[in-house]
Design a protein around this motif. Structure first.
Motif, short mmCIF file in Angstrom:
data_model
loop_
_atom_site.label_atom_id
_atom_site.label_comp_id
_atom_site.label_asym_id
_atom_site.label_seq_id
_atom_site.Cartn_x
_atom_site.Cartn_y
_atom_site.Cartn_z
N UNK A 141 -22.01 0.16 41.17
CA UNK A 141 -21.65 -0.93 41.51
C UNK A 141 -20.67 -0.82 42.46
N UNK A 142 -19.69 -1.17 43.19
CA UNK A 142 -18.72 -0.18 43.30
C UNK A 142 -17.83 -1.64 44.34
N UNK A 143 -16.03 -1.51 43.98
CA UNK A 143 -15.39 -2.55 43.63
C UNK A 143 -13.68 -1.97 43.82
N UNK A 144 -13.07 -2.96 44.35
CA UNK A 144 -11.20 -2.51 44.59
C UNK A 144 -10.90 -3.07 43.37
N UNK A 145 -9.43 -2.46 42.78
CA UNK A 145 -8.68 -3.40 41.74
C UNK A 145 -9.00 -3.84 40.47
N UNK A 146 -8.81 -5.39 40.63
CA UNK A 146 -9.26 -5.82 39.21
C UNK A 146 -10.46 -6.15 39.67
N UNK A 147 -11.10 -6.32 40.53
CA UNK A 147 -12.59 -6.59 41.03
C UNK A 147 -13.42 -5.44 40.53
N UNK A 148 -12.87 -4.01 40.50
CA UNK A 148 -13.63 -2.78 39.81
C UNK A 148 -13.39 -3.03 37.89
N UNK A 168 -8.15 -19.00 45.77
CA UNK A 168 -6.98 -18.53 44.51
C UNK A 168 -6.42 -17.94 45.79
N UNK A 169 -4.83 -18.46 45.57
CA UNK A 169 -3.85 -17.87 46.92
C UNK A 169 -2.81 -16.76 46.54
N UNK A 170 -2.74 -16.62 44.53
CA UNK A 170 -1.79 -16.08 44.15
C UNK A 170 -2.44 -14.92 44.60
N UNK A 171 -1.34 -13.80 44.76
CA UNK A 171 -2.41 -12.70 45.88
C UNK A 171 -2.39 -11.86 44.15
N UNK A 172 -2.50 -12.01 43.00
CA UNK A 172 -2.55 -11.28 42.03
C UNK A 172 -4.40 -12.01 41.47
N UNK A 173 -5.22 -11.31 41.74
CA UNK A 173 -6.38 -12.30 41.01
C UNK A 173 -6.05 -12.59 39.61
N UNK A 174 -6.54 -13.34 39.60
CA UNK A 174 -6.73 -14.36 38.06
C UNK A 174 -8.44 -14.70 37.35
N UNK A 175 -8.00 -16.15 38.38
CA UNK A 175 -9.04 -17.14 37.86
C UNK A 175 -10.44 -16.36 38.51
N UNK A 227 -13.15 -10.57 45.73
CA UNK A 227 -12.91 -12.23 45.45
C UNK A 227 -12.40 -12.23 46.96
N UNK A 228 -12.05 -11.52 47.76
CA UNK A 228 -11.99 -11.88 49.49
C UNK A 228 -13.38 -11.99 49.53
N UNK A 229 -13.94 -11.03 49.88
CA UNK A 229 -15.41 -10.81 50.63
C UNK A 229 -15.24 -9.63 51.63
N UNK A 230 -13.77 -9.33 51.73
CA UNK A 230 -13.75 -8.31 53.30
C UNK A 230 -12.52 -7.19 53.09
N UNK A 260 2.69 -27.42 39.23
CA UNK A 260 3.15 -25.79 38.87
C UNK A 260 4.08 -24.97 39.28
N UNK A 261 4.86 -24.76 38.91
CA UNK A 261 5.62 -23.63 39.78
C UNK A 261 5.26 -22.61 41.07
N UNK A 262 4.22 -22.34 40.34
CA UNK A 262 3.89 -21.03 41.22
C UNK A 262 1.70 -21.69 41.28
N UNK A 263 1.38 -20.30 42.60
CA UNK A 263 -0.31 -21.11 42.79
C UNK A 263 -0.41 -19.26 41.13
N UNK A 264 -0.25 -18.97 40.73
CA UNK A 264 -0.23 -17.79 39.87
C UNK A 264 -0.83 -18.57 38.77
N UNK A 265 0.42 -19.42 38.84
CA UNK A 265 0.35 -20.68 37.28
C UNK A 265 -1.05 -21.64 37.01
N UNK A 266 -0.36 -22.21 38.44
CA UNK A 266 -2.12 -23.31 38.59
C UNK A 266 -3.67 -22.37 37.93
N UNK A 267 -3.68 -21.52 39.16
CA UNK A 267 -4.91 -20.57 38.93
C UNK A 267 -4.79 -20.02 37.82
#
Ligand code: F6R
Length: 365
Positions: free
Chosen positions: A53-60, A151-158, A104-107, A5-12
């Motif tokens: 439930x509490x979370x940020x961004x995509x996880x939210x 998950x390496x791509x900064x944008x969360x997908x998988x 995702x990160x747990x951090x 893949x060209x990018x991690x995001x595509x792979x993910x």
């Protein structure tokens, strides 16, 4: 390693059939048609009155989708908030109730602070995490891993779809434990979830068609995403993905909110991306779409065959997904939205795996 893949995001994005299959295999007993939690993490949802439930961004957004599920399948009231608000709200909490933190990160700093607040209030803490050795996982009573792999791509997908797979499983379990789902209903829902990898594979086949939308999308300065029911959090997620990857200003709205303000934005320069499987609220969304069409807005509709037939107005673009059971639709509709923002960003030449100003793990407030 990006493989071919060209990018991690595509792979993910393309890994999703596989990782979803792995995730559900850890929560579902396919032969028995039952949900079973990973060993040592049993929880009885019939003992609680409320889920927080509490979370940020995509996880939210994953949590927001889960609210619909827990309330519908388990009749369990859910309070959900973004962690940066939750941590300072001084919300009254029920001792012994369950608080779920999705990360995702747990951090993530705000999510961790919310967790610690709930712990002080005597709540049981559950973590829906990808990184099982993370701080959030370590400080939790129960760990519900999402098994998405790194998950390496900064944008969360998988991670997003695996979070949803785990949360859907938990909601079905809660439904059975609380006496709102019969064995037969549980079996049917487990059967539906077991088809996730196959459906994800089908959705990925839409890629060439979605790639063709990229030049159109890339010329826009704004975009509005609309959805109703569980498609509402998806509209929010679609807008977040587009803005973070392509820097196109995008907003997600509940379709029913359109006439309460955002409709003022609609003219021939405003693309409106509508997420609407042919479900119980489809007709309502169509009437919102007609309001958009009447004002010259350009519509891209993500739906299925039945939805396409019933659309009634000429959507300028239609992306037709397979017909899906209600509980799996949000997971599968996430894929074309991910691919749309990915291909728009690639077409525009932005840094797909590391969009400007963003970090993969937000450990400061
Ligand atoms: C968007 C995205 C972010 C994260 C958010 C939470 O694509 O990736 O919105 O979802 O920063 O991160 P985690 O899940 O690690 O707590």
């Amino acid at each position: 390693d990006k493989g071919n893949y060209r990018h991690f995001m595509a792979k993910e994005i393309h890994e999703q059939p596989e990782v979803l299959g792995h995730a559900i295999s850890q929560y579902l007993k396919f032969n028995e048609g039952k949900v079973a939690l990973p060993e040592g993490n049993d929880f009885d949802f019939s003992k609680i009155n409320r889920l927080v439930i509490s979370a940020c961004g995509t996880a939210y957004y994953a949590g927001l989708t889960a609210k619909y599920w827990f309330e519908k399948y388990a009749r369990l009231p859910v309070d959900i908030d973004i962690a940066s608000e939750f941590r300072y709200r001084e919300m009254p909490l029920g001792e012994g109730d369950l608080a779920l933190f999705i990360s995702q990160s747990g951090e993530t700093a705000d999510t961790l602070a919310s967790l610690r607040y709930c712990k002080e209030q005597g709540m049981t803490i559950g973590a829906v995490v990808n990184v099982s050795e993370s701080t959030i996982a370590r400080e939790s009573d129960l760990i519900f891993p999402i098994f998405a792999g790194p998950e390496i791509g900064v944008a969360s997908t998988k991670a997003f779809t695996c979070q949803l797979a785990v949360l859907a499983s938990l909601a079905v379990l809660a439904g059975r434990q609380r006496g709102h789902l019969s064995d037969a209903q549980e079996k049917e829902l487990v059967g539906a979830l077991s088809e996730l990898p196959a459906h994800a594979m089908q959705a990925l086949k839409l890629e060439p068609q979605i790639e063709k939308l990229a030049p159109w999308m890339s010329k826009k300065h704004h975009a509005l995403f609309l959805g109703r029911g569980t498609s509402f959090p998806l509209a929010l997620e679609g807008a977040l993905k587009l803005k973070e990857l392509s820097y196109i200003h995008a907003e997600g709205y509940a379709a029913g909110e359109l006439k309460h303000g955002p409709i003022a934005l609609i003219d021939e320069n405003m693309p409106v991306l509508v997420v609407a499987p042919f479900d119980g609220v489809y007709e309502k969304t169509v009437s919102n779409m007609q309001e958009v069409a009447a004002r010259g807005g350009e519509i891209a509709l993500f739906t299925d065959e039945k939805g396409a037939e019933a659309a009634g107005v000429a959507a300028n673009q239609m992306i037709i997904l397979p017909e899906l059971p209600e509980i799996v639709a949000p997971l599968i509709y996430a894929l074309p939205l991910q691919m749309l923002s990915y291909h728009t960003a690639v077409f525009m030449g932005t840094d797909v795996d590391q969009p400007r100003n963003l970090a993969k793990s937000v450990t400061v407030e």
